[in-house]
Design a protein around this motif. Structure first.
Motif, PDB file in Angstrom:
ATOM      1  N   ALA A  21     -17.593 -26.821  -9.712  1.00 12.12           N
ATOM      2  CA  ALA A  21     -17.430 -26.984  -8.264  1.00 12.12           C
ATOM      3  C   ALA A  21     -16.465 -25.945  -7.703  1.00 12.12           C
ATOM      4  CB  ALA A  21     -16.941 -28.392  -7.946  1.00 12.12           C
ATOM      5  N   VAL A  22     -15.433 -25.604  -8.471  1.00 13.80           N
ATOM      6  CA  VAL A  22     -14.504 -24.544  -8.056  1.00 13.80           C
ATOM      7  C   VAL A  22     -15.255 -23.220  -7.958  1.00 13.80           C
ATOM      8  CG1 VAL A  22     -12.509 -23.167  -8.781  1.00 13.80           C
ATOM      9  CG2 VAL A  22     -12.423 -25.664  -8.952  1.00 13.80           C
ATOM     10  N   GLU A  23     -16.126 -22.920  -8.920  1.00 16.43           N
ATOM     11  CA  GLU A  23     -16.897 -21.677  -8.876  1.00 16.43           C
ATOM     12  C   GLU A  23     -17.747 -21.592  -7.614  1.00 16.43           C
ATOM     13  OE1 GLU A  23     -16.752 -19.031 -10.965  1.00 16.43           O
ATOM     14  OE2 GLU A  23     -15.149 -20.090 -12.015  1.00 16.43           O
ATOM     15  N   VAL A  24     -18.340 -22.722  -7.237  1.00 20.06           N
ATOM     16  CA  VAL A  24     -19.150 -22.747  -6.015  1.00 20.06           C
ATOM     17  C   VAL A  24     -18.285 -22.422  -4.801  1.00 20.06           C
ATOM     18  CG1 VAL A  24     -20.493 -24.233  -4.470  1.00 20.06           C
ATOM     19  CG2 VAL A  24     -20.861 -24.341  -6.949  1.00 20.06           C
ATOM     20  N   GLU A  25     -17.088 -23.003  -4.755  1.00 14.36           N
ATOM     21  CA  GLU A  25     -16.195 -22.749  -3.618  1.00 14.36           C
ATOM     22  C   GLU A  25     -15.672 -21.317  -3.625  1.00 14.36           C
ATOM     23  OE1 GLU A  25     -15.848 -24.593  -1.083  1.00 14.36           O
ATOM     24  OE2 GLU A  25     -16.884 -26.348  -1.887  1.00 14.36           O
ATOM     25  N   LEU A  26     -15.439 -20.766  -4.793  1.00 13.16           N
ATOM     26  CA  LEU A  26     -15.009 -19.367  -4.872  1.00 13.16           C
ATOM     27  C   LEU A  26     -16.094 -18.446  -4.328  1.00 13.16           C
ATOM     28  CD1 LEU A  26     -13.332 -19.301  -8.407  1.00 13.16           C
ATOM     29  CD2 LEU A  26     -12.162 -18.991  -6.217  1.00 13.16           C
ATOM     30  N   ASP A  27     -17.331 -18.736  -4.684  1.00 12.42           N
ATOM     31  CA  ASP A  27     -18.449 -17.943  -4.196  1.00 12.42           C
ATOM     32  C   ASP A  27     -18.534 -18.000  -2.671  1.00 12.42           C
ATOM     33  OD1 ASP A  27     -21.046 -16.471  -4.947  1.00 12.42           O
ATOM     34  OD2 ASP A  27     -21.770 -18.064  -3.633  1.00 12.42           O
ATOM     35  N   ARG A  28     -18.338 -19.181  -2.108  1.00  8.16           N
ATOM     36  CA  ARG A  28     -18.373 -19.324  -0.655  1.00  8.16           C
ATOM     37  C   ARG A  28     -17.203 -18.593   0.004  1.00  8.16           C
ATOM     38  NH1 ARG A  28     -19.365 -25.867  -0.595  1.00  8.16           N
ATOM     39  NH2 ARG A  28     -21.637 -25.841  -0.980  1.00  8.16           N
ATOM     40  N   ALA A  29     -16.055 -18.617  -0.662  1.00  4.13           N
ATOM     41  CA  ALA A  29     -14.842 -18.074  -0.044  1.00  4.13           C
ATOM     42  C   ALA A  29     -14.896 -16.569   0.156  1.00  4.13           C
ATOM     43  CB  ALA A  29     -13.620 -18.437  -0.889  1.00  4.13           C
ATOM     44  N   VAL A  30     -15.666 -15.866  -0.674  1.00  4.52           N
ATOM     45  CA  VAL A  30     -15.677 -14.399  -0.575  1.00  4.52           C
ATOM     46  C   VAL A  30     -16.778 -13.882   0.359  1.00  4.52           C
ATOM     47  CG1 VAL A  30     -14.608 -14.064  -2.826  1.00  4.52           C
ATOM     48  CG2 VAL A  30     -17.100 -14.161  -2.663  1.00  4.52           C
ATOM     49  N   VAL A  31     -17.539 -14.775   0.942  1.00  2.00           N
ATOM     50  CA  VAL A  31     -18.579 -14.344   1.878  1.00  2.00           C
ATOM     51  C   VAL A  31     -17.936 -13.872   3.172  1.00  2.00           C
ATOM     52  CG1 VAL A  31     -20.555 -15.077   3.264  1.00  2.00           C
ATOM     53  CG2 VAL A  31     -20.317 -15.880   0.903  1.00  2.00           C
TER      54      VAL A  31
END
Length: 347
Positions: A21-31
């Motif tokens: 779930a952290v990986e998913v949020e990291l991916d969203r954060a760099v958009v």
């Protein structure tokens, strides 16, 4: 130490799901709309790493509340853990600028590929994204994260002030790493607990735990810079000596019988022959072993802080983690050192 190993150690079968779930949020954060920011940010943030700090945040949420699996996948806890990892990534970008580093983990740094100005922007962007995420959790989490970033800057500044200083004291070294490294470990632990709405006493205890574990982590990292290999580290060995950062093993070696010979190779920007000679002198001294003893003392301080938490598998896992991590990373990146210590112990 991968998520499955950490999950087993911490007694949290849900930990891999929480880290995913952290990986998913990291991916969203760099958009972001600017590719020249998003692409290098994505390369840094999603390019690997142990994710130790997010794992600490998730584990501390479970240990502080007794909610175990529910706490590990709690959306607020996941956001807090993600914010901590974004600060870690942003600080590494800034470190690479300061060190003029060309590679990290075998991948070109942003300052080497896109230039230092663009790297500065990406590092700032990641810190800003971290602040945004923390603010969506609650005011306490936002404040804890901001305090850690400030301490990180102060600790890094303290290090810069003692570059190439052979008279650097052990206390000055410890003051520096308490800010530049341990502050983010502290933040991971207390943010995990605060995001899970744990009691204030638990948050404070875990801040102490995280600080002490972070101190040990940096001491071990500094040892590895002196005794590991370029292949294991993903970067050249002895970088600290090249850059004038005299860490605990070096400071302790300076007090030994070969201290004068070592000092003659320090105090200035050295050539590669001097680096090699300095490394040999430190490795041949008692400085490395004494530094690892100090790391284990910090680990013991971390474990003692957990007595304030309610008993349970997550607390027991956190208590086992500092020494388990130390043993794992030494075995993975400095097996010759471990083998030598075992031989000496068997004599």
């Amino acid at each position: 130490m991968d998520p499955v190993e950490l999950a087993a150690l911490l007694g949290l079968t849900e930990l891999p799901a929480g880290l995913e779930a952290v990986e998913v949020e990291l991916d969203r954060a760099v958009v972001v709309t600017r590719d020249e920011i998003e692409q290098p940010a994505r390369r840094v943030v999603l390019g690997g790493g142990k994710r130790l700090r997010p794992a600490l945040a998730l584990g501390c949420a479970a240990a502080a509340t007794g909610r175990d699996g529910d706490a590990v996948v709690d959306p607020d806890v996941v956001l807090g853990a993600t914010a901590v990892e974004l600060v870690q990534a942003g600080s590494l970008v800034h470190d690479d600028i300061m060190d003029e580093a060309g590679e990290r983990r075998g991948v070109p740094t942003i300052n080497a590929k896109e230039g230092p100005s663009q790297a500065l922007l990406v590092g700032d962007f990641l810190l800003a994204r971290a602040g945004q995420l923390a603010a969506t959790v609650n005011q306490d989490v936002a404040g804890l994260l901001a305090a850690a970033i400030a301490d990180l800057c102060i600790g890094q500044s303290a290090e810069v002030a003692t570059l190439f200083d052979v008279d650097r004291s052990v206390s000055a070294y410890e003051d520096s790493i308490r800010g530049k490294t341990a502050a983010l470990f502290r933040a991971a632990c207390e943010i995990g607990a605060a995001a899970a709405e744990a009691p204030d006493g638990a948050v404070t205890a875990l801040a102490t735990y995280g600080t002490a574990f972070g101190m040990a982590f940096q001491v071990v990292d500094d040892v590895l810079d002196l005794v590991s290999t370029a292949e294991a580290l993903g970067k050249p060995v002895g970088n600290d000596i090249r850059e004038g950062v005299y860490s605990l093993p070096v400071l302790l070696a300076l007090r030994g019988p070969d201290g004068a010979a070592l000092e003659a190779r320090l105090g200035h920007r050295p050539g590669e022959d001097e680096v090699a000679h300095a490394l040999a002198l430190v490795r041949g001294s008692d400085g490395v072993a004494a530094a690892l003893d100090r790391a284990r003392e910090f680990n013991a301080e971390a474990v003692a802080a957990l007595s304030e938490l309610p008993p349970g598998p997550a607390r027991d896992g956190l208590a086992a983690l500092p020494d388990a991590y130390l043993d794992w990373v030494l075995d993975a990146k400095a097996p010759d050192l471990v083998a030598g210590a075992a031989t000496a112990a068997g004599r």
